[in-house]
Design a protein around this motif. Structure first.
Motif, PDB file in Angstrom:
ATOM      1  N   VAL A 139      29.324  35.664  38.850  1.00  0.00           N
ATOM      2  CA  VAL A 139      30.012  36.056  40.079  1.00  0.00           C
ATOM      3  C   VAL A 139      30.746  37.370  39.855  1.00  0.00           C
ATOM      4  O   VAL A 139      31.530  37.494  38.912  1.00  0.00           O
ATOM      5  CB  VAL A 139      31.027  34.967  40.520  1.00  0.00           C
ATOM      6  CG1 VAL A 139      31.702  35.353  41.819  1.00  0.00           C
ATOM      7  CG2 VAL A 139      30.347  33.613  40.638  1.00  0.00           C
ATOM      8  N   LYS A 164      33.468  39.664  41.583  1.00  0.00           N
ATOM      9  CA  LYS A 164      34.485  39.488  42.614  1.00  0.00           C
ATOM     10  C   LYS A 164      35.094  40.817  43.035  1.00  0.00           C
ATOM     11  O   LYS A 164      35.379  41.667  42.220  1.00  0.00           O
ATOM     12  CB  LYS A 164      35.611  38.594  42.091  1.00  0.00           C
ATOM     13  CG  LYS A 164      35.164  37.230  41.694  1.00  0.00           C
ATOM     14  CD  LYS A 164      36.323  36.431  41.168  1.00  0.00           C
ATOM     15  CE  LYS A 164      35.857  35.058  40.764  1.00  0.00           C
ATOM     16  NZ  LYS A 164      36.966  34.189  40.393  1.00  0.00           N
ATOM     17  N   TYR A 194      32.389  38.099  47.272  1.00  0.00           N
ATOM     18  CA  TYR A 194      31.690  38.060  46.001  1.00  0.00           C
ATOM     19  C   TYR A 194      30.249  38.522  46.125  1.00  0.00           C
ATOM     20  O   TYR A 194      29.620  38.390  47.172  1.00  0.00           O
ATOM     21  CB  TYR A 194      31.643  36.630  45.441  1.00  0.00           C
ATOM     22  CG  TYR A 194      32.955  35.924  45.375  1.00  0.00           C
ATOM     23  CD1 TYR A 194      34.066  36.523  44.779  1.00  0.00           C
ATOM     24  CD2 TYR A 194      33.097  34.655  45.901  1.00  0.00           C
ATOM     25  CE1 TYR A 194      35.270  35.857  44.694  1.00  0.00           C
ATOM     26  CE2 TYR A 194      34.311  33.982  45.822  1.00  0.00           C
ATOM     27  CZ  TYR A 194      35.388  34.591  45.222  1.00  0.00           C
ATOM     28  OH  TYR A 194      36.581  33.938  45.137  1.00  0.00           O
TER      29      TYR A 194
END
Length: 175
Positions: free
Chosen positions: A157, A159, A164
């Motif tokens: 992921v 961010k 995201y």
């Protein structure tokens, strides 16, 4: 006739050199997500690096804190981008914003494994799959060294703000 051929050859070489000096394009090796910063909310994606070139698509402002396209090449005044509609073209740098998840601080980095390595974003509609395609990057592109490996099973992921980007763990090399 030889003089005319010499003149054309000279003009061709001068034109090529002028083009290189005015555009100076570099192919980025780091994933850079882009978005419009203009007051009207979008940036035209053009066929050539010229304000008179045909408009192919538009690059919108950030959405939920996330960019809306991918940088392909950067130049002094114009950059080549790929929109989320998978359209490649040129945008004027004055109205272009950037995001990256690579700091070159020695942490393990994620590197795209495939010729067209897919990136995903959240599907904000409550129907269908959780993630939808965001775009693709070429093999060897550094995706990030700022990421979370444990938040979503099977994905890394990236961010930014409150939004995201996701990349499947099987689609990257961790180096």
């Amino acid at each position: 006739m030889k003089r005319i051929m010499f003149l054309f050859a000279t003009l061709f070489v001068c034109g090529a050199l002028w083009s290189q000096n005015t555009q100076k394009t570099l192919t980025p090796s780091v994933l850079t997500v882009v978005y419009a910063t203009s007051d009207d909310g979008f940036l035209n994606i053009r066929e050539r690096p010229s304000s008179k070139a045909k408009i192919l698509d538009q690059l919108p402002l950030q959405f939920h804190g996330l960019g809306r396209g991918i940088l392909l090449e950067s130049g002094e005044r114009w950059s080549k981008v790929r929109s989320n509609n998978n359209v490649d073209g040129w945008v004027y740098n004055k109205y272009l914003g950037y995001q990256t998840w690579y700091s070159d601080n020695g942490k393990p980095k994620l590197i795209a494994k495939w010729a067209y390595t897919p990136l995903y974003t959240d599907n904000y509609a409550d129907e269908g799959p959780k993630f939808i395609p965001f775009g693709t990057v070429k093999a060897g592109t550094i995706i990030a060294d700022e990421y979370d490996a444990d938040e979503v099973e099977g994905y890394y992921v990236l961010k930014t703000g409150h939004d995201y980007l996701f990349i499947k763990k099987e689609d990257v090399i961790v180096e």
